[in-house]
Enzyme design. Structure first.
Site, PDB file in Angstrom:
ATOM      1  NE  ARG A   1      -7.350  -8.527   0.415  1.00 57.01           N
ATOM      2  CZ  ARG A   1      -6.884  -7.771  -0.579  1.00 57.01           C
ATOM      3  NH1 ARG A   1      -5.857  -6.971  -0.375  1.00 57.01           N
ATOM      4  NH2 ARG A   1      -7.455  -7.806  -1.762  1.00 57.01           N
TER       5      ARG A   1
ATOM      6  CE  LYS B   1      -4.424  -1.860   1.171  1.00 54.60           C
ATOM      7  NZ  LYS B   1      -5.473  -2.149   2.151  1.00 54.60           N
TER       8      LYS B   1
HETATM    9  N1  PMM Z   1      -7.568  -3.703   0.689  1.00 54.70           N
HETATM   10  C1  PMM Z   1      -7.766  -3.894  -0.623  1.00 54.70           C
HETATM   11  C2  PMM Z   1      -8.678  -4.848  -1.076  1.00 54.70           C
HETATM   12  N2  PMM Z   1      -9.371  -5.620  -0.199  1.00 54.70           N
HETATM   13  N3  PMM Z   1      -9.858  -6.217   2.015  1.00 54.70           N
HETATM   14  C3  PMM Z   1      -9.680  -6.035   3.316  1.00 54.70           C
HETATM   15  N4  PMM Z   1     -10.362  -6.804   4.203  1.00 54.70           N
HETATM   16  N5  PMM Z   1      -8.835  -5.093   3.807  1.00 54.70           N
HETATM   17  C4  PMM Z   1      -8.122  -4.267   2.984  1.00 54.70           C
HETATM   18  O1  PMM Z   1      -7.388  -3.387   3.485  1.00 54.70           O
HETATM   19  C5  PMM Z   1      -8.274  -4.446   1.575  1.00 54.70           C
HETATM   20  C6  PMM Z   1      -9.171  -5.448   1.124  1.00 54.70           C
HETATM   21  C7  PMM Z   1      -7.014  -3.061  -1.608  1.00 54.70           C
HETATM   22  O2  PMM Z   1      -5.817  -3.671  -1.976  1.00 54.70           O
HETATM   23  P1  PMM Z   1      -5.554  -4.428  -3.382  1.00 54.70           P
HETATM   24  O3  PMM Z   1      -6.230  -3.622  -4.475  1.00 54.70           O
HETATM   25  O4  PMM Z   1      -4.089  -4.401  -3.518  1.00 54.70           O
HETATM   26  O5  PMM Z   1      -6.068  -5.811  -3.302  1.00 54.70           O
END
Ligand code: PMM
Length: 287
Positions: free
Chosen positions: A265, A225
């Site tokens: 994650r 991020k």
């Molecule tokens: N961030 C992204 C997508 N899904 N889900 C949860 N639970 N928490 C998060 O902080 C989160 C998420 C955005 O990141 P990406 O686009 O790199 O997947």
């Protein structure tokens, strides 16, 4: 209380003896760190299986980019992207989580074998989400969220980010419980990068034990991020591209695991799988 013990358990999911690793499969052309890489079903399923081979306990499948400024994908397209990948991974015995703000996608993903619904809006984006998850009796991630990607940066205003995120998450937990989802199914997530500046994300990471006072297992999603880009850039430099933030991501995974996160994650699983194993070993030595 030691911050190292008692990550909590989630009804319907295995009880791992360490912080779990959730690997990310974004079936999108435009996610900020891996957009376009896993955009067809076969490639996406293969990538999910690779993540499991590298140590992922769960695979989170999403079909809509939530990067700041992103516009929404339409429902049919999201279904087309997500459901076959969920089905393919579930058929291989993978514990699949579906990353969606739409009740219809959550329902069809659960029918295709998903075991957890990860809604970055915590049920706010679609009023049908909470009843759908309550009826499906599956775990639900309640993330801290203040609005859709188009506008979220303008909502990154806090006097005390930890206190405000805690209060807003508590209110969402109360609302989803009132909507019929049993507390045992809830996971909470501070929503790093969602309506937050780098300093807000770092403050939340510095105060994870306080978030654990919400009484439910904690998911931390720092992977690649913006705030990591800021940290790595230092004062003057320009941030490294998202895919060069994996070592920094693994460092956050170790910190989060050490502070009692239930799961992290991440896009790149191998280093984080090592990080959580080391955290587990240190934890064992402390007893
Ligand atoms: N961030 C992204 C997508 N899904 N889900 C949860 N639970 N928490 C998060 O902080 C989160 C998420 C955005 O990141 P990406 O686009 O790199 O997947």
């Amino acid at each position: 209380m030691s911050t190292l013990r008692g990550r909590g358990t989630v009804e319907g999911l295995p009880e791992w003896d360490r912080c779990a690793v959730m690997g990310v499969v974004n079936v999108t052309p435009d996610s900020f760190s891996d957009g376009g890489r896993w955009f067809d079903t076969t490639t996406a399923v293969k990538h999910g299986l690779d993540l499991v081979a590298e140590g992922a306990d769960l695979v989170d499948v999403g079909g809509e980019s939530t990067r700041p400024g992103a516009t929404r994908v339409d429902e049919d397209e999201e279904l087309r992207r997500v459901v076959p990948v969920v089905r393919g991974l579930a058929a291989e015995g993978v514990a699949v989580s579906v990353d969606t703000m739409r009740a219809s996608v959550a329902e069809q993903a659960v029918a295709a074998g998903a075991v957890l619904v990860n809604d970055v809006s915590g049920g706010l984006a679609d009023p049908a989400m909470v009843p759908a998850v309550a009826a499906a009796r599956v775990p639900f991630v309640v993330m801290h969220w203040r609005g859709f990607s188009e506008t979220m940066n303008s909502r990154a205003v806090y006097t005390d980010v930890v206190a405000e995120v805690l209060a807003e998450l508590r209110a969402r937990m109360d609302a989803v419980i009132a909507g019929g989802i049993a507390p045992e199914y809830l996971v909470v997530d501070p929503g790093l990068g969602f309506a937050k500046q780098a300093g807000h994300d770092l403050a939340l990471l510095a105060h994870l034990p306080e978030l654990r006072s919400l009484g439910r297992p904690l998911l931390v999603a720092a992977s690649r991020k913006r705030f990591l880009g800021h940290v790595l850039a230092g004062g003057e430099g320009s941030p490294p591209p998202a895919r060069e933030r994996d070592a920094a991501t693994a460092a956050v995974s170790a910190i989060a695991a050490h502070q009692g996160a239930w799961a992290v994650r991440v896009h790149e699983v191998r280093a984080t799988a090592d990080a959580v194993r080391v955290a587990r070993a240190v934890e064992g030595a402390a007893r």
